[in-house]
Design an enzyme around this catalytic site. Structure first.
Site, short mmCIF file in Angstrom:
data_model
loop_
_atom_site.label_atom_id
_atom_site.label_comp_id
_atom_site.label_asym_id
_atom_site.label_seq_id
_atom_site.Cartn_x
_atom_site.Cartn_y
_atom_site.Cartn_z
N GLU A 1 30.87 4.28 -39.04
CA GLU A 1 31.02 3.38 -40.19
C GLU A 1 32.46 3.44 -40.73
OE1 GLU A 1 28.57 5.68 -39.86
OE2 GLU A 1 27.01 4.27 -39.26
N GLY B 1 34.97 13.62 -36.25
CA GLY B 1 36.23 12.90 -35.99
C GLY B 1 36.29 11.58 -36.76
N GLU C 1 42.90 12.71 -32.02
CA GLU C 1 41.57 13.33 -31.97
C GLU C 1 40.53 12.27 -31.57
OE1 GLU C 1 40.54 15.65 -35.42
OE2 GLU C 1 38.40 15.61 -34.96
C1 LIG Z 1 29.38 19.56 -34.82
C2 LIG Z 1 30.40 19.20 -35.85
C3 LIG Z 1 31.69 19.70 -35.74
C4 LIG Z 1 32.64 19.38 -36.72
N1 LIG Z 1 33.89 19.97 -36.66
C5 LIG Z 1 34.74 19.81 -37.70
C6 LIG Z 1 35.98 20.53 -37.75
O1 LIG Z 1 36.31 21.30 -36.84
N2 LIG Z 1 36.77 20.38 -38.84
C7 LIG Z 1 36.45 19.54 -39.87
O2 LIG Z 1 37.21 19.46 -40.80
N3 LIG Z 1 35.29 18.84 -39.85
C8 LIG Z 1 34.42 18.96 -38.79
N4 LIG Z 1 33.23 18.27 -38.78
C9 LIG Z 1 32.90 17.40 -39.91
C10 LIG Z 1 32.89 15.91 -39.58
O3 LIG Z 1 34.19 15.44 -39.38
C11 LIG Z 1 32.15 15.21 -40.74
O4 LIG Z 1 30.79 15.56 -40.62
C12 LIG Z 1 32.31 13.71 -40.71
O5 LIG Z 1 33.63 13.32 -41.00
C13 LIG Z 1 31.36 13.01 -41.73
O6 LIG Z 1 31.47 13.59 -42.98
P1 LIG Z 1 30.15 14.06 -43.76
O7 LIG Z 1 29.35 14.88 -42.81
O8 LIG Z 1 30.56 14.70 -45.03
O9 LIG Z 1 29.35 12.74 -44.05
P2 LIG Z 1 29.49 11.78 -45.31
O10 LIG Z 1 30.93 11.49 -45.57
O11 LIG Z 1 28.68 12.32 -46.42
O12 LIG Z 1 28.79 10.45 -44.75
C14 LIG Z 1 27.38 10.33 -44.67
C15 LIG Z 1 27.06 8.93 -44.13
O13 LIG Z 1 27.62 7.97 -45.03
C16 LIG Z 1 28.43 7.08 -44.29
N5 LIG Z 1 29.56 6.64 -45.13
C17 LIG Z 1 30.44 7.39 -45.83
N6 LIG Z 1 31.36 6.60 -46.41
C18 LIG Z 1 31.08 5.33 -46.05
C19 LIG Z 1 31.67 4.05 -46.30
N7 LIG Z 1 32.78 3.94 -47.03
N8 LIG Z 1 31.09 2.96 -45.77
C20 LIG Z 1 29.98 3.04 -45.00
N9 LIG Z 1 29.37 4.23 -44.72
C21 LIG Z 1 29.92 5.35 -45.24
C22 LIG Z 1 28.92 7.86 -43.09
O14 LIG Z 1 29.31 7.01 -42.03
C23 LIG Z 1 27.68 8.66 -42.76
O15 LIG Z 1 26.82 7.86 -41.99
C24 LIG Z 1 32.30 18.53 -37.79
C25 LIG Z 1 30.99 17.99 -37.87
C26 LIG Z 1 30.06 18.33 -36.92
C27 LIG Z 1 28.67 17.77 -37.08
#
Ligand SMILES: Cc1cc2nc3c(=O)[nH]c(=O)nc-3n(C[C@H](O)[C@H](O)[C@H](O)COP(=O)(O)OP(=O)(O)OC[C@H]3O[C@@H](n4cnc5c(N)ncnc54)[C@H](O)[C@@H]3O)c2cc1C
Length: 365
Positions: free
Chosen positions: A353, A349, A228
């Site tokens: 970070e 994906g 992916e």
């Molecule tokens: C348009 C779109 C399509 C998507 N499609 C899918 C899909 O089809 N299926 C699916 O399952 N998901 C999907 N997603 C979800 C996507 O994979 C997640 O949004 C992404 O993995 C980040 O997770 P979160 O949004 O919960 O952010 P969080 O995990 O809450 O992170 C928030 C911030 O904190 C940072 N952060 C978190 N942990 C750490 C760390 N250990 N060290 C430093 N920084 C950190 C992150 O980098 C980010 O900047 C989609 C998202 C979008 C926006």
């Protein structure tokens, strides 16, 4: 592919952006051309071609036509491997003919309101019950979520808090009682792709819909995430190449102070530097594609590639928008769409970070 997109996709682009979802008739036509699920065995409607260069070309050509590669990426590159490599023979007989015909749209549900980057925080549960599982929980941000006929759901099958073997993958079919779709989420960009919330309320999932062995969900997610991330990188480099192409046309044509704006040294150098960086990215990307073709793409390499190419794409499209001046901020100019659509590449994906965390750990840090 190029001719097909010009005929069947480019004229409908605006309509699709208004509709905010995949045009299923287009998808069936793409499947008829062999562009959908072609890795599947011929007996299930595929072409039996497992060579990632074909996948990459479909994504690149879509980007070069100014279109979003999301549907090809999601179905062929993200969902395909689950169905081709993890599904049992009986499951393949049930799902692959529809998938390769463009009739069956698939989605993957990993992210939850409380767990995105941290997949071990998944709270959706699948409890053994009679001849299957009872699924409870919710997912969010799921691409193609409003219309998916089949959703691969990552769920907790054990109470062991963060254990690697506590998760499994279950296939939820669109008409299963208790499976509900929530809002179609409003986004900044990627307008022709629907993104939705999904809810599972006591959904009975038969044991025959378990994908892979119980307890191997996390391992299988991690394995497929490498591909992916490669796919997102292909779209990042091709998208940035397209942005440079349209910007070069613009800066040669637009004049200020009596001269084309591209001929100011500051702008000429900016475009020269971005072009050189993209050539380096292209060479590195192509090497990773070759490694994927030989089934030896290292997940850490894929993570670093994803972070580097998507950050580069963002810098390129942002600078290209700047070079368009006020017109770059107008919807009617292509670069504004490229800019809006590129932003999420650094998040989904696996965020930048998290990608650097993966690379950092491989350095023993
Ligand atoms: C348009 C779109 C399509 C998507 N499609 C899918 C899909 O089809 N299926 C699916 O399952 N998901 C999907 N997603 C979800 C996507 O994979 C997640 O949004 C992404 O993995 C980040 O997770 P979160 O949004 O919960 O952010 P969080 O995990 O809450 O992170 C928030 C911030 O904190 C940072 N952060 C978190 N942990 C750490 C760390 N250990 N060290 C430093 N920084 C950190 C992150 O980098 C980010 O900047 C989609 C998202 C979008 C926006």
């Amino acid at each position: 592919m190029r001719g097909f997109l010009q005929k069947e996709a480019v004229p409908h682009r605006e309509q699709w952006e208004q509709d905010g979802k995949l045009d299923r008739e287009f998808w069936r036509k793409a499947a008829m051309q062999g562009f959908v699920g072609f890795e599947a065995p011929e007996e299930f409607g595929g072409l039996g071609i497992q060579d990632y260069r074909f996948n990459a070309i479909l994504l690149e050509e879509t980007c070069y036509a100014g279109l979003l590669p999301d549907h090809f990426m999601l179905q062929n590159d993200v969902l395909g491997p689950y169905l081709f490599e993890l599904a049992s023979a009986e499951q393949q007989r049930r799902w692959l003919p529809g998938f390769t015909a463009g009739e069956l749209i698939a989605a993957i549900g990993m992210s939850e309101p409380g767990a995105g980057s941290d997949l071990r925080g998944i709270a959706t549960t699948a409890r053994r019950n009679g001849d299957g599982y009872v699924l409870n929980g919710s997912k969010t941000f799921i691409s193609s979520g409003t219309q998916a006929d089949l959703v691969i759901v990552a769920a907790r099958t054990s109470d062991e808090a963060r254990a690697s073997n506590a998760f499994s993958l279950l296939v939820v079919e669109g008409d299963m009682p208790g499976f509900e779709r929530g809002r179609k989420l409003q986004k900044i960009g990627r307008a022709n792709q629907d993104t939705a919330e999904l809810f599972f309320n006591d959904v009975h999932v038969p044991a025959g819909n378990l994908l892979g062995d119980e307890g191997t969900g996390l391992r299988n997610l991690m394995r497929n995430l490498a591909r992916e991330r490669l796919a997102v990188s292909v779209a990042a480099v091709a998208g940035a190449e397209f942005a440079i192409r349209i910007t070069l046309e613009y800066v040669k044509d637009r004049t200020a102070f009596g001269t084309p704006i591209g001929s100011f040294q500051v702008n000429r150098h900016a475009l020269a530097q971005m072009t050189a960086e993209l050539r380096a990215a292209r060479a590195y990307l192509d090497r990773c594609i070759e490694e994927e073709v030989e089934s030896r793409l290292d997940p850490t390499e894929a993570a670093g590639l994803k972070a580097w190419t998507t950050e580069l794409q963002w810098r390129v499209v942002d600078r290209c928008l700047q070079l368009h001046g006020g017109y770059g901020y107008m919807d009617e100019y292509e670069i504004s769409k490229q800019w809006r659509d590129a932003r999420v590449q650094r998040i989904y994906g696996g965020s930048t970070e998290i990608m650097w965390e993966i690379v950092g750990k491989s350095l023993g840090l």
